[in-house]
Design a protein around this motif. Sequence first.
Motif, PDB file in Angstrom:
ATOM      1  N   GLN B   7     -13.279  53.160 -31.946  1.00 14.45           N
ATOM      2  CA  GLN B   7     -14.422  53.684 -32.716  1.00 14.45           C
ATOM      3  C   GLN B   7     -13.983  54.352 -34.015  1.00 14.45           C
ATOM      4  OE1 GLN B   7     -17.865  54.372 -30.694  1.00 14.45           O
ATOM      5  NE2 GLN B   7     -17.019  52.428 -30.057  1.00 14.45           N
ATOM      6  N   VAL B   8     -13.095  53.684 -34.743  1.00 11.33           N
ATOM      7  CA  VAL B   8     -12.562  54.307 -35.953  1.00 11.33           C
ATOM      8  C   VAL B   8     -13.570  54.185 -37.098  1.00 11.33           C
ATOM      9  CG1 VAL B   8     -10.791  54.122 -37.740  1.00 11.33           C
ATOM     10  CG2 VAL B   8     -10.163  53.970 -35.321  1.00 11.33           C
ATOM     11  N   ALA B  21     -16.787  53.341 -45.257  1.00 12.48           N
ATOM     12  CA  ALA B  21     -16.168  52.071 -45.636  1.00 12.48           C
ATOM     13  C   ALA B  21     -15.891  51.228 -44.400  1.00 12.48           C
ATOM     14  CB  ALA B  21     -14.883  52.319 -46.414  1.00 12.48           C
ATOM     15  N   ALA B  22     -15.687  51.875 -43.278  1.00 12.81           N
ATOM     16  CA  ALA B  22     -15.529  51.173 -41.998  1.00 12.81           C
ATOM     17  C   ALA B  22     -16.202  52.017 -40.925  1.00 12.81           C
ATOM     18  CB  ALA B  22     -14.054  50.994 -41.677  1.00 12.81           C
ATOM     19  N   ARG B  23     -16.925  51.340 -40.023  1.00 10.55           N
ATOM     20  CA  ARG B  23     -17.728  52.076 -39.042  1.00 10.55           C
ATOM     21  C   ARG B  23     -17.436  51.576 -37.627  1.00 10.55           C
ATOM     22  NH1 ARG B  23     -21.589  51.955 -42.310  1.00 10.55           N
ATOM     23  NH2 ARG B  23     -22.358  49.974 -41.523  1.00 10.55           N
ATOM     24  N   ASP B  24     -17.080  52.518 -36.753  1.00  9.12           N
ATOM     25  CA  ASP B  24     -16.920  52.225 -35.328  1.00  9.12           C
ATOM     26  C   ASP B  24     -16.098  50.969 -35.065  1.00  9.12           C
ATOM     27  OD1 ASP B  24     -18.360  54.424 -34.672  1.00  9.12           O
ATOM     28  OD2 ASP B  24     -20.281  53.369 -34.552  1.00  9.12           O
ATOM     29  N   VAL B  25     -14.962  50.897 -35.716  1.00 10.77           N
ATOM     30  CA  VAL B  25     -14.120  49.724 -35.523  1.00 10.77           C
ATOM     31  C   VAL B  25     -13.235  49.933 -34.296  1.00 10.77           C
ATOM     32  CG1 VAL B  25     -12.232  48.368 -36.502  1.00 10.77           C
ATOM     33  CG2 VAL B  25     -14.129  49.110 -37.948  1.00 10.77           C
ATOM     34  N   SER B  26     -13.350  49.031 -33.330  1.00  7.12           N
ATOM     35  CA  SER B  26     -12.502  49.095 -32.148  1.00  7.12           C
ATOM     36  C   SER B  26     -11.795  47.757 -31.986  1.00  7.12           C
ATOM     37  CB  SER B  26     -13.332  49.362 -30.891  1.00  7.12           C
ATOM     38  OG  SER B  26     -13.998  50.594 -31.009  1.00  7.12           O
ATOM     39  N   LEU B  27     -10.514  47.825 -31.740  1.00  2.08           N
ATOM     40  CA  LEU B  27      -9.781  46.589 -31.450  1.00  2.08           C
ATOM     41  C   LEU B  27      -8.482  46.969 -30.767  1.00  2.08           C
ATOM     42  CD1 LEU B  27      -7.240  46.248 -33.698  1.00  2.08           C
ATOM     43  CD2 LEU B  27      -9.165  45.786 -35.184  1.00  2.08           C
ATOM     44  N   GLY B  54      -1.706  54.768 -42.195  1.00  2.00           N
ATOM     45  CA  GLY B  54      -1.529  56.186 -42.483  1.00  2.00           C
ATOM     46  C   GLY B  54      -1.624  56.486 -43.959  1.00  2.00           C
ATOM     47  N   LEU B  55      -2.155  55.541 -44.726  1.00  2.00           N
ATOM     48  CA  LEU B  55      -2.300  55.782 -46.161  1.00  2.00           C
ATOM     49  C   LEU B  55      -3.600  56.505 -46.475  1.00  2.00           C
ATOM     50  CD1 LEU B  55      -0.949  52.402 -47.569  1.00  2.00           C
ATOM     51  CD2 LEU B  55       0.124  54.643 -47.740  1.00  2.00           C
ATOM     52  N   ILE B  56      -4.615  56.342 -45.591  1.00  2.00           N
ATOM     53  CA  ILE B  56      -5.832  57.127 -45.746  1.00  2.00           C
ATOM     54  C   ILE B  56      -6.183  57.738 -44.385  1.00  2.00           C
ATOM     55  CG2 ILE B  56      -6.846  55.916 -47.727  1.00  2.00           C
ATOM     56  CD1 ILE B  56      -8.394  54.205 -45.846  1.00  2.00           C
ATOM     57  N   ALA B  57      -6.949  58.799 -44.424  1.00  2.00           N
ATOM     58  CA  ALA B  57      -7.327  59.472 -43.186  1.00  2.00           C
ATOM     59  C   ALA B  57      -8.589  58.832 -42.625  1.00  2.00           C
ATOM     60  CB  ALA B  57      -7.571  60.951 -43.462  1.00  2.00           C
ATOM     61  N   HIS B  58      -8.700  58.778 -41.288  1.00  2.00           N
ATOM     62  CA  HIS B  58      -9.954  58.304 -40.720  1.00  2.00           C
ATOM     63  C   HIS B  58     -10.773  59.507 -40.271  1.00  2.00           C
ATOM     64  CE1 HIS B  58      -6.844  58.232 -37.592  1.00  2.00           C
ATOM     65  NE2 HIS B  58      -7.776  58.630 -36.753  1.00  2.00           N
ATOM     66  N   ALA B  59     -12.081  59.385 -40.443  1.00  2.00           N
ATOM     67  CA  ALA B  59     -12.953  60.530 -40.186  1.00  2.00           C
ATOM     68  C   ALA B  59     -13.204  60.716 -38.696  1.00  2.00           C
ATOM     69  CB  ALA B  59     -14.269  60.353 -40.937  1.00  2.00           C
ATOM     70  N   ASN B 214     -17.875  42.594 -41.537  1.00  2.43           N
ATOM     71  CA  ASN B 214     -18.905  42.500 -42.575  1.00  2.43           C
ATOM     72  C   ASN B 214     -19.561  43.868 -42.708  1.00  2.43           C
ATOM     73  OD1 ASN B 214     -20.678  41.454 -44.473  1.00  2.43           O
ATOM     74  ND2 ASN B 214     -22.167  40.868 -42.908  1.00  2.43           N
ATOM     75  N   GLY B 215     -19.672  44.360 -43.922  1.00  2.00           N
ATOM     76  CA  GLY B 215     -20.325  45.644 -44.162  1.00  2.00           C
ATOM     77  C   GLY B 215     -19.698  46.795 -43.400  1.00  2.00           C
ATOM     78  N   GLY B 216     -18.373  46.752 -43.208  1.00  5.51           N
ATOM     79  CA  GLY B 216     -17.690  47.875 -42.574  1.00  5.51           C
ATOM     80  C   GLY B 216     -17.664  47.806 -41.059  1.00  5.51           C
ATOM     81  N   GLU B 217     -18.246  46.753 -40.476  1.00  8.90           N
ATOM     82  CA  GLU B 217     -18.245  46.673 -39.016  1.00  8.90           C
ATOM     83  C   GLU B 217     -17.666  45.341 -38.568  1.00  8.90           C
ATOM     84  OE1 GLU B 217     -22.384  47.275 -38.291  1.00  8.90           O
ATOM     85  OE2 GLU B 217     -22.060  49.392 -37.802  1.00  8.90           O
ATOM     86  N   ILE B 218     -17.125  45.347 -37.351  1.00 12.78           N
ATOM     87  CA  ILE B 218     -16.675  44.081 -36.776  1.00 12.78           C
ATOM     88  C   ILE B 218     -17.902  43.375 -36.197  1.00 12.78           C
ATOM     89  CG2 ILE B 218     -15.350  43.054 -34.893  1.00 12.78           C
ATOM     90  CD1 ILE B 218     -13.191  45.067 -35.348  1.00 12.78           C
ATOM     91  N   VAL B 219     -18.170  42.172 -36.695  1.00 16.04           N
ATOM     92  CA  VAL B 219     -19.353  41.475 -36.192  1.00 16.04           C
ATOM     93  C   VAL B 219     -18.997  40.516 -35.061  1.00 16.04           C
ATOM     94  CG1 VAL B 219     -20.657  41.686 -38.339  1.00 16.04           C
ATOM     95  CG2 VAL B 219     -19.158  39.721 -38.021  1.00 16.04           C
TER      96      VAL B 219
END
Lengths: 308, 264
Positions: B7-8, B21-27, B54-59, B214-219
């Motif tokens: 859920q990154v 920029a990315a929403r709830d990405v799980s893999l 590690g180049l940007i922080a995830h919220a 697409n649009g910041g989410e894994i479809v």
Amino acid sequence: MSARPSIAPAPDTLRAWLLEPAPASRGQARLGRWFRGWLAFRRNPLALVGLAIVVALVLMALFAPLLASADAAVHQVLEDRLQPSSWAHLFGTDELGRDIYARVVFGSRVTLTIVTLVSLIVVPVGLLIGLPAGYFAGWIDTVLMRLTDIFLAFPRLVLALAFAAALGPGIENAVIAISLTAWPPYARLARAETLTRRQAEFIQAAEMQGASHLRIIATQIVPLCLSSVIIRLTLDMAGIILTAAGLGFLGLGAQPPAAEWGAMVSTGRNVLLDQWWVATIPGLAIFVTSLGFNLLGDGLRDVAGGRG
Amino acid sequence: MSIVLEQVTVSYGRGARRFDAARDVSLSVAQGDAFGLVGESGSGKSTVLRAVAGLIAHAEGKVVLDGQTMTRRRTTAQRKMVQMVFQDPYGSLHPNQTVDQTLSMPVAIHKLGNADRRVAAALDEVGLGPTHRFRYPHQLSGGQRQRVAIARALILEPRILLLDEPTSALDVSVQAEILNLLSRLRREHGLTMLMVSHDLAVIAHLCDRIAVMNGGEIVETTTADALAAGDVNNPYTRQLLRSNKGLDSSGGELDLLDAVPIRG
């Protein structure tokens, strides 16, 4: 690291060795890079003239005692005062009967000392302020740049005058006064150069490898800033020399009887109409030196620009 | 599992101006596997990769690499574990440093010792030789530069290699060479790879499993074989397949790997 070839290359192959597209050692790679820069620089005749002037100035300062007698530069012969050019006094004599040629030769030492000391102060200070400002951004940037703005807001010569007046006249104080007013453009330049590189992928790669901020700044960013800072410095030399001469003119630089070009112009202005050479000769020295540094700086800028 | 994202969410700005920029990405990617993230520009795929790097922080959410939960601040040992190959071989090498200097720096940072031998070995591994070692980047071709970038990533002997469009700046023929090099390195070192690309053919060449963003989410998460067969469910994935195929707008049978000359 891999050793350089143990046998020194013969002169006719030296060029090929320097231009080798696949260098065999770090030293060869670095020398080859410098040599390519020199080849590009050599194509610019005006830059070569500038280089010749600057080299001549340095040689003149180094070997001043061989070119003129140190005694003649300060020795007063009042019955010989304000003599025009002759074989005894190539550029004539000043209002105290001192040989102007000797004073110009020894004056190059004062000028070079001031220029060198100012460079040694201004570049590190500029980098020290500009690099962190560009690299860390945020409040560090704001604080450092506002500080720079404050120094930029003062007119250069007036601030230098105030400092020289407050600290007392003398070369050291003239150097401090000039440096205090000369560093802000370097800080801005270093910041701008850092900003354009901050997001570069090679910086991110270094970050991913675990390089500390200090290492990234020192090994990745400084080498890229340095070339434009040095070019800027060369172009600023004329301004520094003129400021130093201006302080000397106003009596706040080198103190008599030391020969300083600005001070020489100053004393010569009283007799400018009748004995023009007293002020004109040191004025020409200032002019030629400034021109030399400017031409050299322009040439260096073209080389650096071409290499991208 | 070597790479696990739970859920990154990565966002820029705060409050009303917050943009995810990315929403709830799980893999999750198993040790030694290669996983592809595909999507168009702005789909958030590179953002996810940069958060893993590690180049940007995830919220929000968790990034777990090799069993360790990671943030943007990482220890030197954690840095060593994850390395990345960047998109632009012209921008990812320091212009004033020789290949030798570029490769020696990571060895010095991690105090691995034997810099001379390590640099030579790393160059050899990516198909470059001693003649390339003391060159500046401007004396190398694009493909050679990318090989240097790969050598730089591998010299730290990482467990995980992140690839940010590693071939998109290269000629088609060079693309194939670099992809083959990457597959060989993955086999030989048991590297876990996470690759980002907008090019389905490139992704399918290297990766077994593929997520479409697409649009910041894994479809959709699918496999390379299913993509090649056109066996996909999501309408966006279909559209992406069609656009990758090129001018064909009929929506008929898609044979992806014939469309772009990468294989072979």
